[in-house]
Design an enzyme around this catalytic site. Structure first.
Site, mmCIF file in Angstrom:
data_model
loop_
_atom_site.group_PDB
_atom_site.id
_atom_site.type_symbol
_atom_site.label_atom_id
_atom_site.label_comp_id
_atom_site.label_asym_id
_atom_site.label_seq_id
_atom_site.Cartn_x
_atom_site.Cartn_y
_atom_site.Cartn_z
ATOM 1 N N PRO A 73 0.786 -1.232 0.000
ATOM 2 C CA PRO A 73 0.000 0.000 0.000
ATOM 3 C C PRO A 73 0.822 1.289 0.000
ATOM 4 O O PRO A 73 1.829 1.396 0.698
ATOM 5 C CB PRO A 73 -0.834 -0.104 1.283
ATOM 6 C CG PRO A 73 -0.188 -1.150 2.103
ATOM 7 C CD PRO A 73 0.482 -2.097 1.144
ATOM 8 N N ASN A 74 0.339 2.212 -0.804
ATOM 9 C CA ASN A 74 0.871 3.577 -0.918
ATOM 10 C C ASN A 74 2.179 3.688 -1.691
ATOM 11 O O ASN A 74 2.633 4.802 -1.966
ATOM 12 C CB ASN A 74 1.008 4.251 0.465
ATOM 13 C CG ASN A 74 -0.335 4.385 1.151
ATOM 14 O OD1 ASN A 74 -1.286 4.883 0.544
ATOM 15 N ND2 ASN A 74 -0.449 3.916 2.372
ATOM 16 N N ARG A 132 5.223 12.429 -2.232
ATOM 17 C CA ARG A 132 5.479 13.020 -0.911
ATOM 18 C C ARG A 132 6.615 12.264 -0.226
ATOM 19 O O ARG A 132 7.016 11.208 -0.666
ATOM 20 C CB ARG A 132 4.202 12.966 -0.065
ATOM 21 C CG ARG A 132 3.208 14.024 -0.520
ATOM 22 C CD ARG A 132 1.829 13.733 -0.030
ATOM 23 N NE ARG A 132 1.718 13.910 1.417
ATOM 24 C CZ ARG A 132 0.590 13.718 2.082
ATOM 25 N NH1 ARG A 132 -0.502 13.339 1.445
ATOM 26 N NH2 ARG A 132 0.543 13.900 3.379
ATOM 27 N N TYR A 180 11.684 8.363 1.011
ATOM 28 C CA TYR A 180 11.561 7.346 -0.043
ATOM 29 C C TYR A 180 12.214 7.729 -1.370
ATOM 30 O O TYR A 180 12.171 6.961 -2.321
ATOM 31 C CB TYR A 180 10.075 7.031 -0.269
ATOM 32 C CG TYR A 180 9.386 6.514 0.979
ATOM 33 C CD1 TYR A 180 9.800 5.329 1.579
ATOM 34 C CD2 TYR A 180 8.341 7.218 1.567
ATOM 35 C CE1 TYR A 180 9.187 4.861 2.732
ATOM 36 C CE2 TYR A 180 7.713 6.756 2.721
ATOM 37 C CZ TYR A 180 8.150 5.574 3.299
ATOM 38 O OH TYR A 180 7.550 5.110 4.436
ATOM 39 N N ASN A 226 7.810 -5.994 -1.115
ATOM 40 C CA ASN A 226 7.837 -4.862 -0.184
ATOM 41 C C ASN A 226 6.395 -4.732 0.314
ATOM 42 O O ASN A 226 5.552 -4.141 -0.358
ATOM 43 C CB ASN A 226 8.288 -3.573 -0.872
ATOM 44 C CG ASN A 226 8.365 -2.410 0.119
ATOM 45 O OD1 ASN A 226 7.827 -2.496 1.235
ATOM 46 N ND2 ASN A 226 9.008 -1.334 -0.268
ATOM 47 N N ALA A 265 3.228 -0.926 4.655
ATOM 48 C CA ALA A 265 2.719 -0.883 6.040
ATOM 49 C C ALA A 265 2.247 -2.255 6.534
ATOM 50 O O ALA A 265 2.282 -2.522 7.749
ATOM 51 C CB ALA A 265 1.585 0.131 6.143
ATOM 52 N N GLU A 311 12.364 -10.060 1.304
ATOM 53 C CA GLU A 311 11.635 -8.849 1.717
ATOM 54 C C GLU A 311 12.525 -7.639 1.466
ATOM 55 O O GLU A 311 13.725 -7.680 1.771
ATOM 56 C CB GLU A 311 11.336 -8.974 3.214
ATOM 57 C CG GLU A 311 10.712 -7.760 3.862
ATOM 58 C CD GLU A 311 10.585 -7.943 5.382
ATOM 59 O OE1 GLU A 311 11.146 -8.921 5.934
ATOM 60 O OE2 GLU A 311 9.934 -7.098 6.013
ATOM 61 N N HIS A 371 12.753 -3.211 1.669
ATOM 62 C CA HIS A 371 12.204 -1.904 2.071
ATOM 63 C C HIS A 371 13.106 -0.809 1.540
ATOM 64 O O HIS A 371 14.340 -0.921 1.637
ATOM 65 C CB HIS A 371 12.111 -1.789 3.596
ATOM 66 C CG HIS A 371 11.184 -2.799 4.181
ATOM 67 N ND1 HIS A 371 9.822 -2.664 4.128
ATOM 68 C CD2 HIS A 371 11.428 -3.991 4.772
ATOM 69 C CE1 HIS A 371 9.262 -3.720 4.687
ATOM 70 N NE2 HIS A 371 10.208 -4.541 5.079
ATOM 71 N N ARG A 393 13.693 3.859 12.145
ATOM 72 C CA ARG A 393 12.510 4.722 12.091
ATOM 73 C C ARG A 393 11.664 4.518 13.360
ATOM 74 O O ARG A 393 12.163 4.063 14.374
ATOM 75 C CB ARG A 393 11.745 4.454 10.789
ATOM 76 C CG ARG A 393 12.596 4.798 9.552
ATOM 77 C CD ARG A 393 11.828 4.633 8.273
ATOM 78 N NE ARG A 393 10.686 5.564 8.226
ATOM 79 C CZ ARG A 393 9.700 5.476 7.334
ATOM 80 N NH1 ARG A 393 9.733 4.518 6.411
ATOM 81 N NH2 ARG A 393 8.707 6.333 7.353
HETATM 82 O O1 CA2 Z 1 10.640 1.591 3.431
HETATM 83 C C1 CA2 Z 1 9.758 0.938 2.873
HETATM 84 O O2 CA2 Z 1 9.878 0.485 1.738
HETATM 85 C C2 CA2 Z 1 8.411 0.728 3.590
HETATM 86 O O3 CA2 Z 1 7.979 -0.589 3.291
HETATM 87 C C3 CA2 Z 1 7.465 1.767 3.004
HETATM 88 C C4 CA2 Z 1 6.101 1.798 3.685
HETATM 89 C C5 CA2 Z 1 6.237 1.854 5.203
HETATM 90 O O4 CA2 Z 1 4.965 1.723 5.804
HETATM 91 C C6 CA2 Z 1 7.164 0.775 5.747
HETATM 92 O O5 CA2 Z 1 7.284 0.941 7.144
HETATM 93 C C7 CA2 Z 1 8.528 0.859 5.094
HETATM 94 C C8 CA2 Z 1 5.291 2.998 3.230
HETATM 95 C C9 CA2 Z 1 5.147 3.146 1.754
HETATM 96 C C10 CA2 Z 1 4.415 4.435 1.507
HETATM 97 O O6 CA2 Z 1 5.126 5.193 0.558
HETATM 98 C C11 CA2 Z 1 4.808 6.495 0.422
HETATM 99 C C12 CA2 Z 1 5.339 7.120 -0.664
HETATM 100 C C13 CA2 Z 1 5.079 8.460 -0.848
HETATM 101 C C14 CA2 Z 1 4.279 9.155 0.019
HETATM 102 C C15 CA2 Z 1 3.752 8.520 1.107
HETATM 103 C C16 CA2 Z 1 4.009 7.185 1.313
#
Ligand code: CA2
Length: 145
Positions: free
Chosen positions: A9-10, A17, A22, A73, A76, A97, A99, A106
């Site tokens: 997700p996301n 953002r 990221y 990946n 969340a 896996e 990330h 974090r």
């Molecule tokens: O670091 C990673 O790849 C994560 O899997 C990314 C997830 C986060 O919940 C994990 O703890 C670590 C979040 C991905 C959301 O990505 C966004 C990208 C742009 C704006 C907002 C969120």
């Protein structure tokens, strides 16, 4: 050798953002990077992104037919999903896996990963390069199995 690459997700919002966490590149660039990495390594990939836990579980289940491994990946869902862990265990394919960020430095709630309980390897904090490393690891692991 065919690998299913799952993004949770996301991740489709990449580049829009939180570039400090990221990176500036978007999801389309990530897909291009993964395809290019697979090409360099002589592997086939199918890419899947979903914001829905059940859809990810369904996709993992469908990987029993026709895939040699999974690179995931879970975003969340990493920190919450017993359902994704159970699906990976049930399908029993070699899984890595990945990330983008280093979840270990974090917020506390990101330190635990259900998927790590099954994954052969967890790669964190290497940005897009982590996907290349994950594919390379799977190639070596599957070739030696
Ligand atoms: O670091 C990673 O790849 C994560 O899997 C990314 C997830 C986060 O919940 C994990 O703890 C670590 C979040 C991905 C959301 O990505 C966004 C990208 C742009 C704006 C907002 C969120």
């Amino acid at each position: 050798m065919k690998i299913l690459v799952i993004n949770g997700p996301n991740l489709n919002l990449l580049g829009i953002r939180e570039p400090e966490v990221y990176g500036k590149r978007d999801y389309t660039a990530l897909c291009a990077f993964i395809r290019e990495s697979a090409g360099d390594l002589g592997m086939e990939v199918e890419l899947f992104q979903s914001n829905h836990e059940g859809a990810i579980v369904d996709m993992i289940q469908s990987a029993i037919d026709g895939f040699d491994g999974i690179l995931i990946n879970p975003a969340a869902y990493t920190h919450t999903s017993v359902a994704i862990l159970d699906a990976l265990k049930a399908v029993s394919l070699p899984t890595v896996e990945v990330h983008l960020s280093d979840i270990s430095v974090r917020e506390e709630f990101r330190h635990f990963s259900y998927v790590s309980l099954y994954a052969l390897k967890t790669i964190c904090g290497k940005g897009f390069e982590g996907y290349w490393e994950g594919l390379a690891f799977l190639k070596q692991y599957i070739n030696n199995a």
